[in-house]
Design a protein around this motif. Structure first.
Motif, short mmCIF file in Angstrom:
data_model
loop_
_atom_site.label_atom_id
_atom_site.label_comp_id
_atom_site.label_asym_id
_atom_site.label_seq_id
_atom_site.Cartn_x
_atom_site.Cartn_y
_atom_site.Cartn_z
N LEU A 135 0.83 -1.21 0.00
CA LEU A 135 0.00 0.00 0.00
C LEU A 135 0.86 1.26 0.00
CD1 LEU A 135 -2.86 -0.95 2.49
CD2 LEU A 135 -3.16 -0.22 0.11
N GLU A 136 1.96 1.22 0.76
CA GLU A 136 2.85 2.38 0.81
C GLU A 136 3.50 2.61 -0.54
OE1 GLU A 136 4.35 5.72 2.48
OE2 GLU A 136 2.92 4.32 3.38
N ARG A 137 3.92 1.53 -1.20
CA ARG A 137 4.49 1.68 -2.54
C ARG A 137 3.45 2.24 -3.51
NH1 ARG A 137 6.85 -3.24 -1.28
NH2 ARG A 137 5.38 -4.42 -2.58
N CYS A 138 2.23 1.72 -3.43
CA CYS A 138 1.17 2.22 -4.30
C CYS A 138 0.91 3.70 -4.08
CB CYS A 138 -0.12 1.43 -4.05
SG CYS A 138 -0.15 -0.19 -4.81
N SER A 139 0.89 4.11 -2.83
CA SER A 139 0.66 5.53 -2.53
C SER A 139 1.73 6.39 -3.20
CB SER A 139 0.67 5.76 -1.02
OG SER A 139 -0.44 5.14 -0.41
N GLY A 140 2.98 5.95 -3.13
CA GLY A 140 4.05 6.69 -3.78
C GLY A 140 3.87 6.75 -5.29
N TYR A 141 3.48 5.63 -5.88
CA TYR A 141 3.29 5.59 -7.33
C TYR A 141 2.12 6.48 -7.76
CZ TYR A 141 6.44 1.55 -7.35
OH TYR A 141 7.51 0.71 -7.22
N PHE A 142 1.02 6.46 -7.00
CA PHE A 142 -0.12 7.29 -7.38
C PHE A 142 0.16 8.77 -7.15
CE2 PHE A 142 -2.42 3.27 -7.51
CZ PHE A 142 -3.17 3.45 -8.66
N ARG A 143 0.98 9.10 -6.16
CA ARG A 143 1.39 10.50 -5.99
C ARG A 143 2.24 10.95 -7.18
NH1 ARG A 143 2.29 8.80 -0.42
NH2 ARG A 143 0.69 9.71 0.94
N LEU A 144 3.11 10.05 -7.65
CA LEU A 144 3.91 10.36 -8.84
C LEU A 144 3.00 10.60 -10.04
CD1 LEU A 144 7.10 8.51 -10.03
CD2 LEU A 144 5.21 8.89 -11.61
N LEU A 145 2.04 9.71 -10.26
CA LEU A 145 1.09 9.91 -11.35
C LEU A 145 0.35 11.24 -11.20
CD1 LEU A 145 -0.48 6.34 -11.68
CD2 LEU A 145 0.94 7.49 -13.38
N ASP A 146 0.01 11.58 -9.96
CA ASP A 146 -0.72 12.82 -9.72
C ASP A 146 0.11 14.03 -10.14
OD1 ASP A 146 -3.35 13.60 -8.55
OD2 ASP A 146 -2.07 14.86 -7.27
N ARG A 147 1.40 13.99 -9.86
CA ARG A 147 2.27 15.10 -10.27
C ARG A 147 2.35 15.19 -11.79
NH1 ARG A 147 5.43 12.93 -6.07
NH2 ARG A 147 6.94 12.02 -7.53
N MET A 148 2.44 14.06 -12.46
CA MET A 148 2.52 14.07 -13.92
C MET A 148 1.23 14.58 -14.54
SD MET A 148 5.60 12.99 -14.49
CE MET A 148 6.00 13.85 -12.95
N LEU A 149 0.12 14.15 -13.98
CA LEU A 149 -1.19 14.51 -14.55
C LEU A 149 -1.62 15.92 -14.18
CD1 LEU A 149 -2.79 11.04 -13.97
CD2 LEU A 149 -2.54 12.14 -16.22
N ALA A 150 -0.90 16.57 -13.32
CA ALA A 150 -1.18 17.99 -13.04
C ALA A 150 -0.86 18.84 -14.26
CB ALA A 150 -0.35 18.46 -11.84
N GLU A 151 -0.03 18.32 -15.15
CA GLU A 151 0.44 19.09 -16.31
C GLU A 151 -0.21 18.68 -17.62
OE1 GLU A 151 4.60 18.36 -16.26
OE2 GLU A 151 4.94 19.39 -14.33
#
Length: 217
Positions: A135-151
């Motif tokens: 779950l912790e790894r997933c949270s990090g991956y989805f936060r990364l996706l969130d940063r990419m999709l902000a743009e």
């Protein structure tokens, strides 16, 4: 007669990727239930197509392709045109990198670690230490996706493309599970854009309650 045949059960995550793209391309096709309770993977005819005894498998005329991402690339190259398989190698690489990242990072953490470890494993057999680590790894991956999709609206740019399919297929299960999730508003907005696509609703948003607590395929 239709040229394309796809083997695999519709509840399979990897089969859903392929069926989603088939839907996006509006390809005439035949689907054959295989694997899990449908069996058939050790039949001689199936093994002749895929010696690894796994789904999905696609046959297009005399061409047989196995492994979900190989199938996605084949369909995009053969039927997707410039929109999904551009001539420019750099553009194709932008999709490739997200596809490979999803397969080597996001999918093992979520599908293997969370979905199998938590949802598909009977409660008495769950390894909570491993589940929380996933779950912790997933949270990090989805936060990364969130940063990419902000743009941008989609993973590889402003338009839907091949890059969105592997990671996007995780979203229905990820947001339906009773798990803790980080705040990822841009991922949620991307998910809403994907849910607006008929092929996504038909082939990915498939209820999976029958898989709860089941370790068999």
């Amino acid at each position: 007669m239709t040229a394309i045949t796809i083997w695999g059960r519709r509840s399979s995550f990897n089969v859903q990727k392929v069926m989603w793209l088939v839907g996006e391309l509006a390809l005439a096709h035949r689907h054959v239930d295989a694997g899990g309770r449908f069996g058939g993977l050790d039949d001689a005819a199936f093994l002749a197509m895929n010696p690894h005894c796994r789904v999905p498998v696609l046959r297009d005329g005399t061409t047989v392709v196995w492994e979900s991402h190989a199938i996605l690339r084949y369909l995009a190259a053969q039927h997707g045109g410039e929109r999904l398989w551009p001539d420019d190698a750099a553009q194709r690489a932008r999709a490739d990198q997200w596809m490979d990242w999803s397969q080597t990072a996001l999918q093992p953490a979520f599908l293997g670690g969370v979905f199998w470890g938590y949802y598909r494993t009977p409660a008495a057999e769950r390894n909570w230490g491993a589940i929380h680590a996933s779950l912790e790894r997933c949270s990090g991956y989805f936060r990364l996706l969130d940063r990419m999709l902000a743009e941008r609206a989609f993973l590889a740019g402003d338009d839907f493309g091949l890059a969105d399919i592997p990671a996007g297929t995780t979203l229905y299960r990820y947001f339906e599970l009773d798990i803790e999730r980080p705040s990822v508003p841009h991922v949620e907005a991307w998910y809403e854009r994907l849910k607006a696509r008929p092929a996504y609703r038909r082939h990915v948003m498939i209820p999976f309650g029958d898989l709860h607590g089941r370790l068999d395929d």
